[in-house]
Scaffold this motif. Structure first.
Motif: not given
Length: 429
Positions: A229-233, A238-240, A276-278, A420-422
């Motif tokens: 849901g949140w991370a949209r898989s 972004n990464g740009k 997904y990110a730092d 729980k969310l990693g």
């Protein structure tokens, strides 16, 4: 030598007087800003509920749930900075939480965006938004869990505060807002149900909503709701690069700066990471891109520069708008730069000095800095907004002492939800 060129040192550690004008040290200016801004949540609080009025230039009965969550955290700062006593702060908070439990209408354990500060009844935010708002409620719970950790003494008032907060926290039905799917829905109405159909998907200001939903002791979401849901898989990545600064998550240029403030009043981004990110890199990059955009000033607005920067949601000369590099209307909002001070201290304090020393009384008033200004149009807001004033006082404190970060992150449910969310965090070590 002329007297105007004599530099008189009044205090080696605090104030110097140059050309007849007192210049505050950084610490003094930060303290003054916190103290003046605190008045919004203390002097201007609703007299019955103690909650934060939504804004200073609208009906005084309208209080905001999210802004009041920020106000709960402001109370803690006020105590620690000796603006009020601990006893005063505890009594005010007890009034607030008692109202939230016994008078304010709740929907599956959640509050509405706006409520009446005397009756507790919902004030519709829009025609179909007349019920639960789980994002605003998450900002309130962010404040309440922080206060739960702070008010830890074994006296009657602080014990009652903890009991009420624990009860409210246990009664929040986060799973109801998934409709049995792997995403959270922002709104629910007793009249319209889920008709607004607003899925909460990242990346924006709502990270805290998913973390608290995962942390809940009774009605906790599973990790798939976060990842799908949140991370949209993974599609929220972004990464740009913008101006040579890589942005890990989110929309073009990062969006308005409140995306890097509201969730992080309690959630400490330092060393916080998931797949997904730092998140420390995320909030710093977002802030630096926003500032550099103002320096580059592609639309040629008057006044923008290395000290005068910061685009976020606020009032403007043409109405309220979520100002950002992709929605630039020439409006600078002090909370944008000031609430970023833990991420970019030198640049944020430069902006603070510009707002206070150069803009002066045009921008500074009864409750700290007014909401926004458009230097090219010589327009200054006559308003103060709870959701903009709150992050200023709280994030300055996180820069100075990390107080709110340490309190919120110490709650065992928060650490359990993050795990729980990693997520990984230095607080887990």
């Amino acid at each position: 030598m002329s007297k105007m060129f004599i530099v008189i040192i009044l205090s080696l550690s605090t104030v110097i007087q140059v050309f007849g004008k007192c210049v505050l040290t950084d610490e003094e200016l930060l303290n003054l800003t916190q103290k003046q801004t605190f008045r919004y949540f203390w002097d201007y609080a609703h007299p019955v509920s103690g909650l934060a009025r939504e804004r200073s230039n609208r009906t005084p009965e309208t209080v905001t749930i999210g802004g009041s969550g920020f106000g709960v955290m402001a109370l803690i700062v006020g105590i620690e900075r000796c603006f009020i006593t601990r006893e005063q702060g505890a009594e005010r908070l007890l009034t607030m939480v008692d109202f939230l439990q016994n008078k304010a209408t709740r929907y599956h354990g959640m509050w509405a965006h706006w409520i009446n500060g005397t009756t507790g009844k919902t004030i519709p935010f829009s025609p179909k938004d007349n019920g639960a708002d789980i994002v605003e409620s998450s900002f309130m719970f962010e404040g309440l869990l922080t206060a739960r950790q702070y008010f830890n003494r074994n006296n009657d008032v602080e014990t009652r505060i903890r009991v009420i907060i624990d009860t409210l926290w246990n009664e929040a039905e986060w799973t109801w807002f998934t409709q049995g799917r792997n995403v959270l829905y922002w709104h629910w109405s007793p009249n319209y149900g889920f008709e607004m159909n607003h899925e909460i998907r990242g990346y924006n200001e709502c990270l805290i909503t998913y973390i608290l939903a995962a942390a809940a002791p009774k009605y906790s979401i599973n990790a798939d709701v976060y990842h799908q849901g949140w991370a949209r898989s993974g599609d929220m990545v972004n990464g740009k690069s913008y101006y040579g600064i890589e942005l890990p998550l989110g929309s073009e240029y990062g969006g308005p700066l409140f995306f890097s403030h509201y969730s992080y009043l309690g959630l400490d981004p330092r060393g916080l990471k998931d797949k997904y990110a730092d998140y420390e890199n995320q909030v710093k990059a977002h802030t630096l891109i926003n500032r550099q955009y103002c320096i580059e000033n592609p639309k040629g607005y008057s006044g923008y520069g290395s000290q005068c920067w910061g685009l976020t949601a606020s009032d403007g000369n043409n109405g309220y708008s979520a100002h950002a590099p992709t929605n630039d209307k020439g409006v600078i909002t002090p909370t944008a730069a000031l609430s970023s001070v833990p991420y970019t201290p030198e640049y944020s304090i430069d902006a603070l000095r510009y707002f206070y020393e150069v803009q002066g009384n045009n921008l500074w008033g009864e409750y700290g800095f007014k909401d926004a200004f458009n230097p090219g149009e010589n327009w200054y807001a006559d308003s103060y907004l709870a959701i903009d004033q709150g992050p200023i006082i709280v994030m300055i404190e996180n820069y100075r002492s990390q107080l709110l970060w340490n309190l919120f992150m110490s709650h065992p449910d928060v650490s359990a939800g993050l795990r729980k969310l990693g997520f990984v965090s230095p607080y887990f070590e």
